[in-house]
Design an enzyme around this catalytic site. Sequence first.
Site, PDB file in Angstrom:
ATOM      1  N   TYR A   1      18.114 -17.770 -33.819  1.00 52.13           N
ATOM      2  CA  TYR A   1      19.313 -16.857 -32.911  1.00 52.13           C
ATOM      3  C   TYR A   1      19.408 -18.067 -31.592  1.00 52.13           C
ATOM      4  O   TYR A   1      18.333 -18.610 -31.121  1.00 52.13           O
ATOM      5  CB  TYR A   1      18.457 -15.537 -32.150  1.00 52.13           C
ATOM      6  CG  TYR A   1      19.483 -14.863 -31.181  1.00 52.13           C
ATOM      7  CD1 TYR A   1      20.617 -14.562 -31.505  1.00 52.13           C
ATOM      8  CD2 TYR A   1      18.907 -14.900 -29.934  1.00 52.13           C
ATOM      9  CE1 TYR A   1      21.458 -13.705 -30.621  1.00 52.13           C
ATOM     10  CE2 TYR A   1      19.887 -14.074 -28.968  1.00 52.13           C
ATOM     11  CZ  TYR A   1      21.023 -13.569 -29.141  1.00 52.13           C
ATOM     12  OH  TYR A   1      21.650 -13.069 -28.332  1.00 52.13           O
TER      13      TYR A   1
ATOM     14  N   ASP B   1      16.426 -25.797 -29.853  1.00 54.38           N
ATOM     15  CA  ASP B   1      16.469 -24.664 -28.987  1.00 54.38           C
ATOM     16  C   ASP B   1      15.161 -24.067 -28.486  1.00 54.38           C
ATOM     17  O   ASP B   1      14.567 -23.299 -29.316  1.00 54.38           O
ATOM     18  CB  ASP B   1      17.273 -23.382 -29.282  1.00 54.38           C
ATOM     19  CG  ASP B   1      17.550 -22.089 -28.684  1.00 54.38           C
ATOM     20  OD1 ASP B   1      16.977 -22.159 -27.631  1.00 54.38           O
ATOM     21  OD2 ASP B   1      18.312 -21.473 -29.197  1.00 54.38           O
TER      22      ASP B   1
ATOM     23  N   LYS C   1      14.314 -18.162 -20.527  1.00 54.91           N
ATOM     24  CA  LYS C   1      13.268 -17.317 -20.487  1.00 54.91           C
ATOM     25  C   LYS C   1      12.064 -17.794 -19.604  1.00 54.91           C
ATOM     26  O   LYS C   1      12.194 -17.607 -18.266  1.00 54.91           O
ATOM     27  CB  LYS C   1      12.785 -17.021 -21.873  1.00 54.91           C
ATOM     28  CG  LYS C   1      13.919 -16.308 -22.683  1.00 54.91           C
ATOM     29  CD  LYS C   1      13.504 -15.767 -24.111  1.00 54.91           C
ATOM     30  CE  LYS C   1      14.677 -14.900 -24.548  1.00 54.91           C
ATOM     31  NZ  LYS C   1      15.332 -15.213 -25.851  1.00 54.91           N
TER      32      LYS C   1
HETATM   33  C1  LIG Z   1      16.861 -15.340 -25.990  1.00 59.50           C
HETATM   34  C2  LIG Z   1      17.443 -16.764 -26.553  1.00 59.50           C
HETATM   35  C3  LIG Z   1      18.456 -17.070 -26.599  1.00 59.50           C
HETATM   36  C4  LIG Z   1      19.465 -16.455 -25.635  1.00 59.50           C
HETATM   37  O1  LIG Z   1      18.890 -16.410 -24.276  1.00 59.50           O
HETATM   38  P1  LIG Z   1      19.527 -15.324 -23.129  1.00 59.50           P
HETATM   39  O2  LIG Z   1      18.986 -15.630 -22.078  1.00 59.50           O
HETATM   40  O3  LIG Z   1      19.308 -13.990 -23.944  1.00 59.50           O
HETATM   41  O4  LIG Z   1      20.968 -15.622 -23.134  1.00 59.50           O
HETATM   42  C5  LIG Z   1      18.777 -18.312 -27.125  1.00 59.50           C
HETATM   43  N1  LIG Z   1      17.834 -19.042 -27.912  1.00 59.50           N
HETATM   44  C6  LIG Z   1      16.963 -18.446 -28.253  1.00 59.50           C
HETATM   45  C7  LIG Z   1      15.828 -19.307 -29.094  1.00 59.50           C
HETATM   46  C8  LIG Z   1      16.506 -17.204 -27.602  1.00 59.50           C
HETATM   47  O5  LIG Z   1      15.102 -16.828 -27.904  1.00 59.50           O
END
Ligand SMILES: *Cc1c(COP(=O)(O)O)cnc(C)c1O
Length: 416
Positions: free
Chosen positions: A128, A223, A251
């Site tokens: 994701y 990511d 995060k």
């Molecule tokens: C949570 C997440 C996102 C998106 O971040 P948001 O702050 O919710 O937009 C993107 N990549 C990864 C790996 C994530 O866990």
Amino acid sequence: MPGGVSSPVRAYLSVGGEPPFLASASGTRVTDEAGREYLDFVGSWGPLILGHAHPKVVQAISEAAAKGTSYGAPCLAEIQLAEKVVEASPVADQIRFVNSGTEATMSALRLARGVTGRDLMVKFNGCYHGHGDAFLVKSGSGLATFGESSSQGVPQSVADSTGVLPLNDIPALEQWFEVHGAQTAAVFVEGIPANCGLLPQTKAWWNELSALTKKHGALLVVDEVITGFRLGKGGYCEIAEVEADLVTYGKVIGGGLPVGAYGGRQEYMELISPQGGVYQAGTLSGNPLCMAAGLAALKVLETENGWTRLEELGAYWENLLQPLMARETADGHPVSLRREASIFWLCFGADTPPLDFAGIPADGAKRYARFFHHLLNAGIMIAPSAYEVGFLNLAMTKQDLEIAADAFGAALEASR
Ligand SMILES: *Cc1c(COP(=O)(O)O)cnc(C)c1O
């Protein structure tokens, strides 16, 4: 409010029932409007690595707020946080702050396209990267093909620029690059895929991915929105010695406030406006409040030996849970545990946790829903979806984990 929520998974659709409305949180606990307290393994889905309302973070936010919440102009706190991230990251010579992980990946994709002058990008089934159009694409029929949009409202033309490959499949990687290598701008992958179970990839797979992106001139974008500053200071790229071209954060670096960032080698980052021609901006980006929260959280992690302590807690938690997994599996109700540092995932229906999305038993979700509600009744909050991981935090003690493990054991038995 559609579904009564601001983000879909909070509506409890996959486990049933009504979500508690939370009124306050402190340390390891969240409290709902009815005054019920829960030991929290959700941690706001990853950011709260110190637990809720850590005094140092709260103090930093209060002090910053008193001096103004947003300037729309450069400020010291963003330089301090940028320095911390760049110093820690093996990938980023420079970073740009945004307001969410979604913005970070969208911007990194635009930059990768700007750098390479190519349009195609590749992602993996089970990863994701936020809700940007380009990332809301799932695998179509057949191997190593272009995807189909996974949301209404995403244009077909966007799905047509996105390849979706299975994880843990080197031939699929090779096949993609053989056909589309010269048109591929970027490959996106989570450091440790942790948004659809917990699916760490093998060293051999990473080596192949790295070699193929290099050979074909595509950027490797790792990511690290979950893994950055959670696995350790330098994230997955440092631990696994991955030579990425761009990296995204979110995060943990916001200390519980909305922050994202993307970074990379200087020659790439210089293409971002105002220096270069890749446009990206943000009214509230780099605001002193969020920067102060992130900075305070990272300082606590550093000064309190955070990552080592989290690994110790994680190992302790794993030792508590493993006998339960073995018991359930021996009794004919297989469930398995995967843990990476302070991230864990229970896979219902498999006696060994899988490495790709296809390996996750689809019928595990039914038992998970029962398991989830037994835990909630016992005052323990885990994510309301079988595909979401759990997070430990620095406020947790071994005693918290012992209490939780007893409850996990009872809930496993009751959910058979
Ligand atoms: C949570 C997440 C996102 C998106 O971040 P948001 O702050 O919710 O937009 C993107 N990549 C990864 C790996 C994530 O866990």
